[in-house]
Design a protein around this motif. Structure first.
Motif, PDB file in Angstrom:
ATOM      1  N   ALA A  53     -10.754  20.071   8.217  1.00 26.02           N
ATOM      2  CA  ALA A  53     -11.754  20.817   8.981  1.00 26.02           C
ATOM      3  C   ALA A  53     -12.258  22.060   8.248  1.00 26.02           C
ATOM      4  O   ALA A  53     -13.474  22.277   8.148  1.00 26.02           O
ATOM      5  N   PRO A  54     -11.375  22.928   7.725  1.00 28.11           N
ATOM      6  CA  PRO A  54     -11.893  24.113   7.035  1.00 28.11           C
ATOM      7  C   PRO A  54     -12.684  23.780   5.778  1.00 28.11           C
ATOM      8  O   PRO A  54     -13.583  24.540   5.397  1.00 28.11           O
ATOM      9  N   THR A  55     -12.377  22.652   5.126  1.00 31.53           N
ATOM     10  CA  THR A  55     -13.157  22.292   3.941  1.00 31.53           C
ATOM     11  C   THR A  55     -14.597  21.952   4.332  1.00 31.53           C
ATOM     12  O   THR A  55     -15.536  22.211   3.585  1.00 31.53           O
ATOM     13  N   THR A  56     -14.766  21.377   5.517  1.00 28.88           N
ATOM     14  CA  THR A  56     -16.115  21.090   6.010  1.00 28.88           C
ATOM     15  C   THR A  56     -16.844  22.379   6.382  1.00 28.88           C
ATOM     16  O   THR A  56     -18.030  22.558   6.072  1.00 28.88           O
ATOM     17  N   VAL A  57     -16.141  23.296   7.038  1.00 31.04           N
ATOM     18  CA  VAL A  57     -16.730  24.593   7.382  1.00 31.04           C
ATOM     19  C   VAL A  57     -17.197  25.314   6.115  1.00 31.04           C
ATOM     20  O   VAL A  57     -18.258  25.942   6.094  1.00 31.04           O
ATOM     21  N   GLY A  58     -16.413  25.199   5.044  1.00 28.08           N
ATOM     22  CA  GLY A  58     -16.789  25.839   3.789  1.00 28.08           C
ATOM     23  C   GLY A  58     -18.117  25.344   3.250  1.00 28.08           C
ATOM     24  O   GLY A  58     -18.947  26.133   2.774  1.00 28.08           O
ATOM     25  N   GLY A  59     -18.332  24.040   3.329  1.00 22.93           N
ATOM     26  CA  GLY A  59     -19.610  23.500   2.886  1.00 22.93           C
ATOM     27  C   GLY A  59     -20.775  24.045   3.687  1.00 22.93           C
ATOM     28  O   GLY A  59     -21.840  24.381   3.138  1.00 22.93           O
ATOM     29  N   VAL A  60     -20.586  24.148   5.002  1.00 25.53           N
ATOM     30  CA  VAL A  60     -21.645  24.688   5.870  1.00 25.53           C
ATOM     31  C   VAL A  60     -21.925  26.156   5.537  1.00 25.53           C
ATOM     32  O   VAL A  60     -23.090  26.584   5.439  1.00 25.53           O
ATOM     33  N   CYS A  61     -20.871  26.949   5.343  1.00 23.82           N
ATOM     34  CA  CYS A  61     -21.052  28.366   5.008  1.00 23.82           C
ATOM     35  C   CYS A  61     -21.776  28.524   3.676  1.00 23.82           C
ATOM     36  O   CYS A  61     -22.648  29.402   3.525  1.00 23.82           O
ATOM     37  N   GLY A  62     -21.422  27.691   2.700  1.00 23.09           N
ATOM     38  CA  GLY A  62     -22.092  27.761   1.411  1.00 23.09           C
ATOM     39  C   GLY A  62     -23.578  27.489   1.535  1.00 23.09           C
ATOM     40  O   GLY A  62     -24.415  28.182   0.932  1.00 23.09           O
ATOM     41  N   ALA A  63     -23.933  26.485   2.342  1.00 18.57           N
ATOM     42  CA  ALA A  63     -25.341  26.121   2.503  1.00 18.57           C
ATOM     43  C   ALA A  63     -26.125  27.197   3.248  1.00 18.57           C
ATOM     44  O   ALA A  63     -27.193  27.642   2.804  1.00 18.57           O
ATOM     45  N   VAL A  64     -25.602  27.638   4.390  1.00 14.17           N
ATOM     46  CA  VAL A  64     -26.310  28.637   5.207  1.00 14.17           C
ATOM     47  C   VAL A  64     -26.412  29.968   4.468  1.00 14.17           C
ATOM     48  O   VAL A  64     -27.460  30.633   4.479  1.00 14.17           O
ATOM     49  N   GLY A  65     -25.331  30.372   3.813  1.00 13.66           N
ATOM     50  CA  GLY A  65     -25.357  31.634   3.078  1.00 13.66           C
ATOM     51  C   GLY A  65     -26.356  31.623   1.939  1.00 13.66           C
ATOM     52  O   GLY A  65     -27.096  32.591   1.735  1.00 13.66           O
ATOM     53  N   ALA A  66     -26.410  30.523   1.209  1.00 12.87           N
ATOM     54  CA  ALA A  66     -27.347  30.431   0.084  1.00 12.87           C
ATOM     55  C   ALA A  66     -28.789  30.492   0.559  1.00 12.87           C
ATOM     56  O   ALA A  66     -29.633  31.175  -0.039  1.00 12.87           O
ATOM     57  N   VAL A  67     -29.086  29.794   1.652  1.00 12.13           N
ATOM     58  CA  VAL A  67     -30.452  29.819   2.199  1.00 12.13           C
ATOM     59  C   VAL A  67     -30.815  31.233   2.653  1.00 12.13           C
ATOM     60  O   VAL A  67     -31.963  31.683   2.479  1.00 12.13           O
ATOM     61  N   THR A  68     -29.859  31.950   3.231  1.00  9.03           N
ATOM     62  CA  THR A  68     -30.114  33.331   3.664  1.00  9.03           C
ATOM     63  C   THR A  68     -30.476  34.221   2.482  1.00  9.03           C
ATOM     64  O   THR A  68     -31.392  35.049   2.559  1.00  9.03           O
ATOM     65  N   VAL A  69     -29.769  34.059   1.368  1.00  9.37           N
ATOM     66  CA  VAL A  69     -30.067  34.859   0.177  1.00  9.37           C
ATOM     67  C   VAL A  69     -31.460  34.522  -0.357  1.00  9.37           C
ATOM     68  O   VAL A  69     -32.198  35.411  -0.801  1.00  9.37           O
ATOM     69  N   VAL A  70     -31.818  33.249  -0.316  1.00 14.91           N
ATOM     70  CA  VAL A  70     -33.142  32.849  -0.786  1.00 14.91           C
ATOM     71  C   VAL A  70     -34.241  33.620  -0.044  1.00 14.91           C
ATOM     72  O   VAL A  70     -35.256  34.001  -0.627  1.00 14.91           O
ATOM     73  N   ALA A  71     -34.017  33.871   1.235  1.00 17.01           N
ATOM     74  CA  ALA A  71     -35.024  34.552   2.056  1.00 17.01           C
ATOM     75  C   ALA A  71     -34.874  36.068   2.051  1.00 17.01           C
ATOM     76  O   ALA A  71     -35.664  36.774   2.692  1.00 17.01           O
ATOM     77  N   ALA A  72     -33.878  36.608   1.334  1.00 16.72           N
ATOM     78  CA  ALA A  72     -33.569  38.039   1.416  1.00 16.72           C
ATOM     79  C   ALA A  72     -34.571  38.890   0.646  1.00 16.72           C
ATOM     80  O   ALA A  72     -34.912  38.590  -0.499  1.00 16.72           O
ATOM     81  N   HIS A  73     -35.010  39.975   1.284  1.00 19.59           N
ATOM     82  CA  HIS A  73     -35.848  40.967   0.623  1.00 19.59           C
ATOM     83  C   HIS A  73     -35.336  42.381   0.890  1.00 19.59           C
ATOM     84  O   HIS A  73     -36.044  43.360   0.624  1.00 19.59           O
ATOM     85  N   SER A  74     -34.135  42.479   1.420  1.00 20.43           N
ATOM     86  CA  SER A  74     -33.515  43.779   1.673  1.00 20.43           C
ATOM     87  C   SER A  74     -32.027  43.669   1.350  1.00 20.43           C
ATOM     88  O   SER A  74     -31.454  42.565   1.372  1.00 20.43           O
TER      89      SER A  74
END
Length: 366
Positions: A53-74
């Motif tokens: 289960a935590p290995t799956t959560v890790g994949g989700v966090c990696g994806a969501v976090g990376a997308v957030t950085v892509v949109a970051a301007h602050s």
């Protein structure tokens, strides 16, 4: 990939967002705080849902976090995405020790643990490949690529990794005090190892950016680190032959050499290339031997033992960039790298001496 993409794109982030060294250092530390949070939370999730289960959560966090950085301007949005992305490694890494000890025969466990950990080398090679996107376009494309890979990894994880039931996770025997006694030496190793590793990864791209080398040198260096790190596939065999303590000490000495070469490299391409190749060996073997070492010392609680050392190392990883960010404006980056090399070298020598003392203390009297 998610843990080290920040250091790879650090020079471009500085230029694009105009952030100070202190802010950049604090964000770097925050990414490892996210990693620490993932490590701490992975245990309870494993206990309730099984080790996969935590290995799956890790994949989700990696994806969501990376997308957030892509949109970051602050700085705030950048930090939030980088922290979430950085937590992915914490969610994923340690649970595999429990998965291996429950699904792999004892004679093959050391090799399996070394192979899983050495997978990071392949990830670094892929990250280096993605970094060409920053040279050709924008650093945000690198983060987008990491997000795509994180999604793929989460899907593959769900389809191929064996599932362990919650009641398969072993209960604590001897408590935290028992683990602390058994893992005192590996934990001390983790403090130094993770500190010097994060210093190298955070500032290697900065060293390259300050030279006259072309921008393509940065991704090439990451590919070299990952490729040379595949040597760590033999970590299980090396630990069986020489002992995990000696292999760990050797890794600290190797990383010290890599840091010293990087700190004195200047515009020398050959020195930087050698530093990257040497670092890859020490970095990948150093992480693989920690997984093997903790499983040897506490085989019935391999995941908890590995997590304990990783948590200690994560705390060190959080502190190191923040300290570096405050020191660099005064002493410079080169001297900081040389000081880190000295710490790594001294710790490696001390680990060898400590191993000799412990062997003499446990040897039977003649």
């Amino acid at each position: 990939m998610a843990r080290y993409v920040y250091g790879l794109t650090l020079p471009d982030i500085r230029q694009d967002l105009g952030l100070s060294e202190l802010v950049l250092g604090l964000i770097a530390s925050a990414t490892f705080a996210g990693y620490l949070a993932g490590l701490v939370l992975a245990g309870p999730v494993s206990a309730r849902r099984g080790a996969r289960a935590p290995t799956t959560v890790g994949g989700v966090c990696g994806a969501v976090g990376a997308v957030t950085v892509v949109a970051a301007h602050s700085p705030g949005v950048l930090a939030a995405g980088a922290v979430l992305c950085g937590s992915a490694g914490g969610w994923v890494w340690a649970p595999y020790s429990d998965i291996v000890t429950r699904t792999v025969s004892p004679r093959h466990q050391s090799r399996a643990l070394a192979m899983i950990t050495t997978g990071t080398g392949v990830g670094l090679m892929a990250l280096g490949g993605l970094a060409f996107l920053a040279v050709l376009g924008s650093w945000r494309l690198v983060w987008a690529g990491v997000g795509v890979v994180a999604v793929i990894a989460a899907i593959v994880n769900l389809r191929l990794v064996p599932r362990t039931e919650p009641d398969d996770v072993p209960r604590t025997q001897g408590g935290v005090a028992g683990l602390a006694r058994a893992l005192a030496v590996p934990a001390g190793y983790s403090v130094v190892y993770f500190a010097v590793i994060v210093i190298y990864f955070t500032y290697a791209a900065d060293i390259l950016g300050g030279t006259e080398l072309p921008a393509v040198a940065v991704p090439v260096i990451y590919v070299l680190i990952g490729a040379s790190g595949l040597v760590a596939l033999a970590t299980g065999a090396m630990a069986g032959r020489w002992g995990s303590t000696r292999v760990a000490a050797m890794c600290l000495v190797i990383v010290a050499l890599a840091l010293a070469l990087l700190g004195m490299a200047g515009d020398s391409l050959s020195a930087i290339v050698v530093s990257a190749c040497v670092f890859g060996v020490g970095y990948m073997t150093g992480s693989a031997v920690l997984a093997v070492w903790t499983a040897e010392l506490v085989p019935d609680r391999a995941g908890a033992a590995f997590t304990g050392c990783l948590v200690v190392g994560a705390v060190s990883s959080v502190a190191a960039p923040a300290i570096a960010g405050t020191v660099i404006p005064t002493v410079g980056l080169g001297p900081l790298l040389l000081f880190s090399a000295a710490v790594s070298l001294g710790s490696g020598v001390g680990l060898v001496l400590l191993g000799g003392i412990r062997r003499n203390a446990t040897a039977p009297a003649a």
